[in-house]
Design an enzyme around this catalytic site. Structure first.
Site, PDB file in Angstrom:
ATOM      1  N   GLY A  48      29.074  38.970  33.696  1.00  0.00           N
ATOM      2  CA  GLY A  48      28.381  38.114  32.741  1.00  0.00           C
ATOM      3  C   GLY A  48      29.136  38.016  31.430  1.00  0.00           C
ATOM      4  CB  CYS A  71      32.736  42.512  35.468  1.00  0.00           C
ATOM      5  SG  CYS A  71      33.614  42.011  33.959  1.00  0.00           S
ATOM      6  CE1 TYR A  72      26.671  42.335  29.501  1.00  0.00           C
ATOM      7  CE2 TYR A  72      25.165  42.531  31.358  1.00  0.00           C
ATOM      8  CZ  TYR A  72      25.383  42.490  29.993  1.00  0.00           C
ATOM      9  OH  TYR A  72      24.318  42.614  29.115  1.00  0.00           O
ATOM     10  CG  ASP A 102      24.111  18.574  52.587  1.00  0.00           C
ATOM     11  OD1 ASP A 102      24.825  19.302  53.307  1.00  0.00           O
ATOM     12  OD2 ASP A 102      24.389  18.323  51.401  1.00  0.00           O
ATOM     13  CG  HIS A 146      35.177  39.503  38.365  1.00  0.00           C
ATOM     14  ND1 HIS A 146      33.840  39.184  38.350  1.00  0.00           N
ATOM     15  CD2 HIS A 146      35.542  39.656  37.065  1.00  0.00           C
ATOM     16  CE1 HIS A 146      33.405  39.134  37.096  1.00  0.00           C
ATOM     17  NE2 HIS A 146      34.421  39.414  36.298  1.00  0.00           N
ATOM     18  CE  LYS A 196      28.433  19.394  52.506  1.00  0.00           C
ATOM     19  NZ  LYS A 196      27.441  18.400  52.081  1.00  0.00           N
ATOM     20  CD  GLU A 252      33.054  38.628  41.930  1.00  0.00           C
ATOM     21  OE1 GLU A 252      32.596  38.369  40.813  1.00  0.00           O
ATOM     22  OE2 GLU A 252      33.259  39.800  42.328  1.00  0.00           O
TER      23      GLU A 252
END
Length: 520
Positions: A59, A86-87, A234, A177, A376, A179
């Site tokens: 964050g 992180c945060y 979708d 991070h 998606k 990710e």
């Protein structure tokens, strides 16, 4: 839609720009997860959700600031595995008795390397086999003292506590991070964490399909459902899923507004009527839409006109269907996340959304949104599970306002015809060269200018067009596709030779940001 049949992981969002990437990493591991803003997450919320584990995201705030975001204190007493990023690491340290400081030359932004210290941490299985690990850092504050019970397992030049953990309580914290793709071994961190938390990897599209069908039936009962069908991935997947659940209680409405690509209306109607035997209303409203757009050049005005007319068409259809109580939409999880600001504050409107967001309230309908938990790529996987043709599952996204936003300036029937022809040639070229599945989205924009050209011995004064092709994961960011000059030259030649009305072709190499994918 709750998912009681699946193990769940809670991601508490502190406002990181890459929180969605955490969820995507987990979904790729067949782990169901939900992102919730920190201010919505209380101890009661966590107990009701009953997650098997919790991740605290990064964050932009500073934990040293009075009133900065925190996790519920009770979280750390629930016996759940917790991973702070992180945060999220700094929150853990502050709430569990450590210290965090600002500045002092320990900020890190970008690539860094973590060196192992204490061996044997199960979270790091598969790490450090070839020495230091590359990671992506983005922090101004730093942990200056770890909380009681924690040990240091990795350090970087500006993060002395880059990896910390209290394995007995299954509390883990990293300053980087994992990710993002700039942390090459990041996926292993998540693999190890969900394994340690006891996840079985039961989040599959086959399982989701069965649960979703049961919930659609329970929600709808014996009432009628209207589904806005655009022919995109979708809405198509949503329609087939709902039809499998309730059969002839579903009526699909395909609005042909005169702003579709070449042969699009024919292809969509044929597939759904012939292959799925669905009740489908083909609302041919070209004259109404094009008439209302005549003389309009402002992009927001065009979007609002189109949105209002969609409402008018759906209202007319609903009035003619007895027992219609539900409207189905192909809302995806990124739409849900983006609609909730982690800080609760307003966000800037870049452009009005093309969907029928105001429709349910105006019509007194309740929403059915069976895809609202999916990304998606998961929607495409569900489409394959439902047996949709590969040609539809792999289609590039197409906006609700259609060619209206690929025709900057005033819209005319003549310009739309020119645009359809050019777009069909461009997509044909992409398919011929085997590039269609490598590209997220590709289309042609007809520009509101004419240019001088020479064809044969004569002067021309025709429209210019721009080719656009981008790669993206979820449409939030994008970069242009690097066609070869040979491809661009060949395509430009075909368009100019085969489309009367275009004498100049350009290629748009703008990324998102600063541009958007569509031009309007």
């Amino acid at each position: 839609m709750q998912t009681p049949n699946h193990d769940r992981l809670l991601i508490i969002d502190f406002g990181s720009q890459v929180t969605q990437l955490i969820a995507r990493r987990l979904r790729e591991l067949n782990v169901y997860c939900e992102i919730h803003p920190y201010q919505n997450v209380t101890a009661t919320f966590i107990r009701d959700m009953a997650p098997r584990a919790v991740i605290l995201s990064g964050g932009p705030d500073s934990v040293t600031r009075d009133g900065s975001p925190r996790a519920p204190d009770e979280l750390f007493e629930m016996g759940l595995p917790v991973l702070g990023i992180c945060y999220g690491q700094q929150v853990m340290m502050m709430q569990l008795g450590g210290m965090v400081e600002t500045g002092h030359g320990t900020a890190e932004f970008g690539r860094a390397f973590v060196t192992p210290t204490t061996p044997g941490l199960d979270l790091l299985e598969g790490w450090f086999s070839d020495g230091d690990e590359q990671v992506w850092m983005s922090h101004g504050d730093h942990v200056s003292a770890i909380a009681p019970g924690f040990q240091v397992y990795g350090t970087s030049p500006n993060a002395p506590f880059a990896i910390t953990a209290d394995p007995a309580r299954r509390f883990y914290a990293v300053q980087f991070h994992p990710e993002v793709h700039h942390t090459p071994g990041g996926a292993r961190i998540y693999e190890n964490f969900v394994r340690l938390a006891g996840f079985t990897g039961d989040w599959t599209m086959g399982a989701y399909r069965d649960v979703a069908i049961a919930k659609i039936r329970a929600q709808v009962g014996d009432k009628q459902v209207i589904c806005g069908l655009s022919g995109g991935v979708d809405s198509s997947v949503a329609a087939v899923l709902i039809h499998e659940a309730i059969g002839d209680q579903l009526t699909c409405v395909f609005v042909d507004h005169g702003l579709l690509r070449q042969n699009e209306g024919r292809d969509v109607v044929t597939m759904f009527r012939d292959h799925y035997n669905m009740a489908l209303i083909h609302a041919e409203e070209q004259e109404m839409f094009l008439g209302a757009l005549e003389g309009q050049s402002d992009p927001e005005t065009k979007r609002k006109i189109i949105g209002k007319l969609f409402i008018d068409v759906f209202q007319k259809v609903a009035n003619g269907i007895e027992g219609a109580e539900f409207l189905a939409q192909g809302t995806l999880y990124p739409d849900v996340i983006e609609s909730v600001s982690f800080s609760g504050g307003p966000s800037v409107t870049i452009k009005s959304h093309h969907n029928v967001g105001g429709l349910p309230e105006k019509m007194g309908l309740k929403l059915v949104e069976p895809l609202r938990e999916l990304f998606k790529d998961e929607v495409r996987a569900l489409g394959r599970e439902l047996g949709l043709p590969a040609s539809f599952i792999g289609r590039h996204p197409f906006p609700g306002p259609g060619l209206a936003i690929r025709c900057p300036g005033e819209i005319t029937r003549a310009k739309l015809d020119i645009l359809r022809q050019a777009d069909a040639i461009y997509i044909d070229q992409i398919r011929k060269h085997g590039l269609y599945d490598e590209i997220w989205q590709a289309f042609v924009v007809i520009l509101p200018v004419r240019t001088v050209g020479v064809m044969g011995d004569g002067r021309t004064y025709d429209f210019a067009c721009a080719l656009r092709a981008v790669n993206s994961v979820d449409g939030m960011t994008a970069d242009y596709y690097p066609f070869t000059h040979e491809f661009l030259g060949e395509t430009a030649t075909r368009i100019i030779n085969e489309v009367k009305g275009i004498n100049r072709v350009t290629y748009d190499i703008t990324s998102k940001p600063p541009g958007t994918i569509e031009w309007e």
